[in-house]
Design a protein around this motif. Structure first.
Motif, PDB file in Angstrom:
ATOM      1  N   ALA A  99       5.861   3.859   1.685  1.00 33.49           N
ATOM      2  CA  ALA A  99       6.500   5.017   2.318  1.00 33.49           C
ATOM      3  C   ALA A  99       7.368   4.578   3.492  1.00 33.49           C
ATOM      4  O   ALA A  99       8.466   5.118   3.706  1.00 33.49           O
ATOM      5  CB  ALA A  99       5.442   6.013   2.777  1.00 33.49           C
ATOM      6  N   THR A 151       0.852  -1.184   0.000  1.00 30.40           N
ATOM      7  CA  THR A 151       0.000   0.000   0.000  1.00 30.40           C
ATOM      8  C   THR A 151       0.894   1.243   0.000  1.00 30.40           C
ATOM      9  O   THR A 151       2.102   1.151   0.245  1.00 30.40           O
ATOM     10  CB  THR A 151      -0.885   0.009   1.247  1.00 30.40           C
ATOM     11  OG1 THR A 151      -0.029   0.110   2.397  1.00 30.40           O
ATOM     12  CG2 THR A 151      -1.720  -1.272   1.329  1.00 30.40           C
ATOM     13  N   PRO A 152       0.328   2.409  -0.253  1.00 28.69           N
ATOM     14  CA  PRO A 152       1.151   3.630  -0.167  1.00 28.69           C
ATOM     15  C   PRO A 152       1.832   3.783   1.185  1.00 28.69           C
ATOM     16  O   PRO A 152       2.973   4.247   1.264  1.00 28.69           O
ATOM     17  CB  PRO A 152       0.129   4.747  -0.412  1.00 28.69           C
ATOM     18  CG  PRO A 152      -0.909   4.105  -1.277  1.00 28.69           C
ATOM     19  CD  PRO A 152      -1.015   2.690  -0.785  1.00 28.69           C
ATOM     20  N   GLU A 153       1.145   3.377   2.282  1.00 25.09           N
ATOM     21  CA  GLU A 153       1.743   3.493   3.605  1.00 25.09           C
ATOM     22  C   GLU A 153       2.930   2.543   3.755  1.00 25.09           C
ATOM     23  O   GLU A 153       3.960   2.920   4.329  1.00 25.09           O
ATOM     24  CB  GLU A 153       0.693   3.190   4.684  1.00 25.09           C
ATOM     25  CG  GLU A 153      -0.416   4.212   4.797  1.00 25.09           C
ATOM     26  CD  GLU A 153      -1.454   4.086   3.681  1.00 25.09           C
ATOM     27  OE1 GLU A 153      -2.212   5.047   3.465  1.00 25.09           O
ATOM     28  OE2 GLU A 153      -1.499   3.017   3.012  1.00 25.09           O
TER      29      GLU A 153
END
Length: 398
Positions: A123, A118-120
């Motif tokens: 990151a 996921t983007p999280e």
């Protein structure tokens, strides 16, 4: 330090990433070399790529670093980082190359883990990568500055002054800078990288310990031929052994390596096996030159006296030290060799003085065994130092 949000994400995803890190590393290298074939040809060790050792070492270092960030957020794994940085500096690695690695590593992560990234998650692991990369870049910049070179510009031409046949498979090359400028200083135990051009046009690099002492007029490297001529992991040693002699020139890096003696007059144990004796010869010659008075225990294991490179020097340099003893183990000894020094290195009857700092160099199974024995004798883990030539498969243990 990893941010609070990223720490939680990395902790939650570390098991999944750890389970897949081998596949991620494998895909990463395939993607990077497809986009930048010159990196495999002229920078990365083709032998380690062929064997998978580099992939496993990369996976281990990333997993160890991420685990450290999560479990011990107030400390940094400096032993691991310094060892990697010294190797990178000897290869001339530069900051922009970390961008290349980032691009293909994160493409591999996304492909292997799929929708789990996921983007999280992306990151958080991006933060892990740049914390590690940033630390390495900073250390490498300092190492370049210490040698007085521009980042990555570590190479000079050296002339082979003499070649000495040590055994049927080992040769020492005595070198001096071809430009006449004084050779850079080094610490006993450090190594240089040597770059050679092979018949297919590749410029492959390998590391060799400096087997002479820092005060020597010439610099020496001692090379053991790997008995796999034509195979990637033996291509440089076989080239040097077959093609290089007095009058030839080699591209040699500035000296690096964190297996280097300190200046304190303290008890030492220098343990080696096979060609791992080379940094120990440099250390012993240096210790004799500075009149080291504290106890020195010299330990070496080899197949036989005939394969023990520089055996006479190993013994004679030990004898020059007033409180030194040598213990040589051979799997196939000469007649009359002590029975308790036959087979693999066994420290059970070797006295290790209190306060000893140990330096190890040799095959990984040998170093694991000696390290375990030293820990059992009460030597603190922080006082046991080692050198690995090739990818370091032992990073997580420090």
């Amino acid at each position: 330090m990893l941010s609070e949000t990223s720490t939680a994400t990395v902790r939650a995803t570390l098991p999944a990433v750890g389970a897949a890190i081998g596949d991620i590393a494998d895909l990463f290298y395939r993607k990077m070399f497809a986009a930048h074939p010159e990196l495999l040809r002229d920078l990365f060790n083709r032998g380690n790529q062929a064997s998978g050792a580099q992939r496993r070492a990369l996976a281990g270092s990333i997993a160890a670093f991420a685990t450290q960030l999560v479990e011990h957020p107030d400390t940094r794994p400096d032993v691991m980082l310094n060892r990697i940085a010294h190797k990178h500096a000897s290869l001339g690695v530069t900051a922009p190359q970390y961008e290349i690695v980032h691009t293909h590593l994160f493409a591999a992560i996304a492909e292997v883990l799929g929708d789990a990234v996921t983007p999280e998650v992306a990151a958080a692991w991006d933060e892990v990568y740049w914390l590690m990369a940033g630390a390495l870049i900073s250390i490498e910049e300092r190492l370049y500055a210490q040698q007085g070179v521009v980042a990555g510009d570590v190479w000079r031409e050296w002339e082979v002054v003499a070649r000495i046949e040590e055994t049927s498979d080992v040769a020492t090359f005595q070198l001096r800078p071809a430009d006449g400028v004084p050779a850079p200083a080094f610490r006993p135990g450090q190594y240089v990288s040597v770059q050679v051009e092979l018949p297919d046009g590749a410029h492959q690099i390998r590391q060799y310990s400096l087997s002479s002492a820092p005060g020597s007029r010439l610099r020496s490297i001692t090379v053991k031929r790997v008995h796999q001529a034509g195979a990637p992991d033996g291509e440089v040693s076989n080239h040097l052994y077959a093609e290089i002699g007095a009058g030839d020139r080699l591209r040699v890096s500035a000296p690096y390596g964190d297996l280097a003696l300190g200046s304190a007059d303290i008890p030492l144990l220098l343990a080696s096996a096979g060609i791992g004796c080379t940094p120990m010869l440099s250390m012993l010659e240096h210790l004799a030159a500075i009149d080291h008075r504290a106890p020195v225990t010299v330990v070496h294991g080899d197949r036989s006296p005939a394969t023990h490179a520089m055996r006479t020097d190993h013994a004679l340099l030990t004898e020059k030290l007033p409180a030194a003893t040598a213990h040589f183990w051979y799997e196939d000894p000469e007649p009359g060799h002590p029975a308790d020094r036959t087979g693999l290195v066994d420290l059970s009857e070797v006295v290790v003085a209190p306060g000893t700092h140990a330096y190890l160099c040799g095959p990984l199974p040998f170093m694991r065994s000696v390290r375990t024995q030293l820990l059992a004798k009460g030597v603190p883990a922080a006082d046991i130092h080692y050198e690995v030539f090739g990818p370091d498969m032992w990073l997580a243990q420090d």
